[in-house]
Design an enzyme around this catalytic site. Sequence first.
Site, PDB file in Angstrom:
ATOM      1  N   ASN A 198       0.809  -1.227   0.000  1.00 58.11           N
ATOM      2  CA  ASN A 198       0.000   0.000   0.000  1.00 58.11           C
ATOM      3  C   ASN A 198       0.839   1.273   0.000  1.00 58.11           C
ATOM      4  O   ASN A 198       0.327   2.345  -0.289  1.00 58.11           O
ATOM      5  CB  ASN A 198      -0.949   0.007   1.204  1.00 58.11           C
ATOM      6  N   GLN A 241      -5.041  -3.811  -1.881  1.00 57.21           N
ATOM      7  CA  GLN A 241      -4.600  -2.846  -2.899  1.00 57.21           C
ATOM      8  C   GLN A 241      -4.457  -3.465  -4.294  1.00 57.21           C
ATOM      9  O   GLN A 241      -4.196  -2.750  -5.254  1.00 57.21           O
ATOM     10  CB  GLN A 241      -3.282  -2.175  -2.476  1.00 57.21           C
ATOM     11  N   SER A 285     -11.403  -4.947   0.832  1.00 59.49           N
ATOM     12  CA  SER A 285     -12.066  -3.827   1.511  1.00 59.49           C
ATOM     13  C   SER A 285     -12.987  -3.111   0.531  1.00 59.49           C
ATOM     14  O   SER A 285     -12.623  -2.907  -0.630  1.00 59.49           O
ATOM     15  CB  SER A 285     -10.974  -2.865   2.003  1.00 59.49           C
ATOM     16  N   HIS A 337     -14.235   0.150   0.831  1.00 62.75           N
ATOM     17  CA  HIS A 337     -14.083   1.596   0.628  1.00 62.75           C
ATOM     18  C   HIS A 337     -12.906   1.979  -0.277  1.00 62.75           C
ATOM     19  O   HIS A 337     -12.784   3.137  -0.674  1.00 62.75           O
ATOM     20  CB  HIS A 337     -14.024   2.347   1.966  1.00 62.75           C
ATOM     21  N   THR A 341     -25.728  -8.917  13.238  1.00 60.18           N
ATOM     22  CA  THR A 341     -26.650  -8.658  12.127  1.00 60.18           C
ATOM     23  C   THR A 341     -25.890  -8.023  10.973  1.00 60.18           C
ATOM     24  O   THR A 341     -25.226  -7.000  11.159  1.00 60.18           O
ATOM     25  CB  THR A 341     -27.791  -7.741  12.601  1.00 60.18           C
ATOM     26  N   CYS A 358      -2.303   5.217   6.916  1.00 62.01           N
ATOM     27  CA  CYS A 358      -2.304   4.583   8.233  1.00 62.01           C
ATOM     28  C   CYS A 358      -1.132   5.033   9.082  1.00 62.01           C
ATOM     29  O   CYS A 358      -1.180   4.966  10.297  1.00 62.01           O
ATOM     30  CB  CYS A 358      -2.265   3.077   8.090  1.00 62.01           C
TER      31      CYS A 358
HETATM   32  N1  PLP Z   1      -4.633  -3.831   4.071  1.00 58.61           N
HETATM   33  C1  PLP Z   1      -4.113  -2.910   3.254  1.00 58.61           C
HETATM   34  C2  PLP Z   1      -3.000  -3.284   2.333  1.00 58.61           C
HETATM   35  C3  PLP Z   1      -4.608  -1.597   3.244  1.00 58.61           C
HETATM   36  O1  PLP Z   1      -4.067  -0.688   2.429  1.00 58.61           O
HETATM   37  C4  PLP Z   1      -5.670  -1.273   4.136  1.00 58.61           C
HETATM   38  C5  PLP Z   1      -6.173   0.105   4.223  1.00 58.61           C
HETATM   39  O2  PLP Z   1      -5.469   1.082   4.042  1.00 58.61           O
HETATM   40  C6  PLP Z   1      -6.189  -2.274   4.962  1.00 58.61           C
HETATM   41  C7  PLP Z   1      -5.649  -3.546   4.914  1.00 58.61           C
HETATM   42  C8  PLP Z   1      -7.308  -1.993   5.921  1.00 58.61           C
HETATM   43  O3  PLP Z   1      -8.552  -1.898   5.262  1.00 58.61           O
HETATM   44  P1  PLP Z   1      -9.845  -1.335   5.985  1.00 58.61           P
HETATM   45  O4  PLP Z   1      -9.738   0.144   5.977  1.00 58.61           O
HETATM   46  O5  PLP Z   1     -10.995  -1.852   5.156  1.00 58.61           O
HETATM   47  O6  PLP Z   1      -9.898  -1.907   7.358  1.00 58.61           O
END
Ligand code: PLP
Length: 387
Positions: free
Chosen positions: A146, A176, A196, A198, A234, A320
């Site tokens: 990422n 990613q 994911s 979003h 749920t 992050c």
């Molecule tokens: N794994 C990777 C490689 C990511 O880039 C991200 C989010 O930035 C996640 C996991 C976490 O995803 P989520 O925001 O859906 O918890």
Amino acid sequence: MDNCATTRVCSAAAEAALAAMRDDYGNPSSLHKKGIEAERLMTAARKTAAALLGCEREEIYFTGGATESNNIAVLGGVSARKRQGKTIVASAVEHPSVAGPLAALEKEGYQIKRIAPRAGGYFAAEDFIGAVDGDTVLLTMMMVNNELGTILPYGQVIPAVRRRFPGLLIHMDGVQGFTKLPLNVGRLGVDLFSFSGHKLYAPKGIGGLYLRKGVRVSPIQYGGGQEMGIRPGTPPVPLIAAMGAALELCRKEGPEIRSRYQALNRGLRQALAALPQVVINSPEDGCPHILSLSVPGFRSETMLHALEEEGIYVSSGSACAKGAVSEGLAAYGLPAERAQSTLRVSFSKDTTPEETAAFAAALAKVIKHLDQVINLAGPKGQEGGGQ
Ligand code: PLP
């Protein structure tokens, strides 16, 4: 320009969520018509996810996002194999939602073999393959990093490891890479795959986990048994319906999206080549929707906020890391000064060449301005000096 952090929800997903909230708002566990309608929405979303992954719809479990999927995969997967071994093999650049559970398992006595990239930032397949042995309970590797967009050598590693250790649990954090690179989880031989919503035009708070039929994972939380007990509670039907609609859009875009990202990436690299202060961190053959760069001498956050003033939003490294120098970038061997001056640009299906050109122009302006500020402040004014 920060679509790896998150994406704008597409209209189809927003409409699907609204319809599921306003009209088909039943609890999918209910036996009456309202429940059946909600269940139908979930089935449709499962089908779309399965079509993209190359699996059966019964192998898809909805979760609250990839963080939860990764926790279930790593903690639940290892917990179901307590007596099978004490070693876990992982890449050294995993997202915190994998690295965190691994650190927790390390405290419990598991040995984590973290495979670092070799000089130049490339992972060697044989480093992963050679690390797996009879004591290994889990191999986990991300699909695409990422922070830099590096594509990990999962295509070589997973089939080779699968041949030698047919029963070994193999997980991939696919956040990613999913929908960006060709994928068939069955053919690849992975047992668990996290994704994911979003990052793919669905709202935040929804994701999924592929769990290969017949593979056991212990629940990490307990409740009403929904999602076969793997993710009880749920189900958030509006979010699931929205993710189904968003994934349908990705499915229709198909592999053609990759060449669009490649063209954007090429165009941006060319524009940035005119800025001698800029160093590109991403490999040439990385996943093209991600481009990481550094401007040594200037801190990421200073540049990020200056670009914000120009109406352009990017990440410093990864969202992050929240401004901290990321362990991932350090694992890639980026010197501290370069890691501290990293910006990550990432595209969506809606990004245009005009936008990447506007980014390059804004970055040139920001560098010129910061250079002037430093020159006015004299030699001691160098950004980040001594910190
Ligand atoms: N794994 C990777 C490689 C990511 O880039 C991200 C989010 O930035 C996640 C996991 C976490 O995803 P989520 O925001 O859906 O918890």
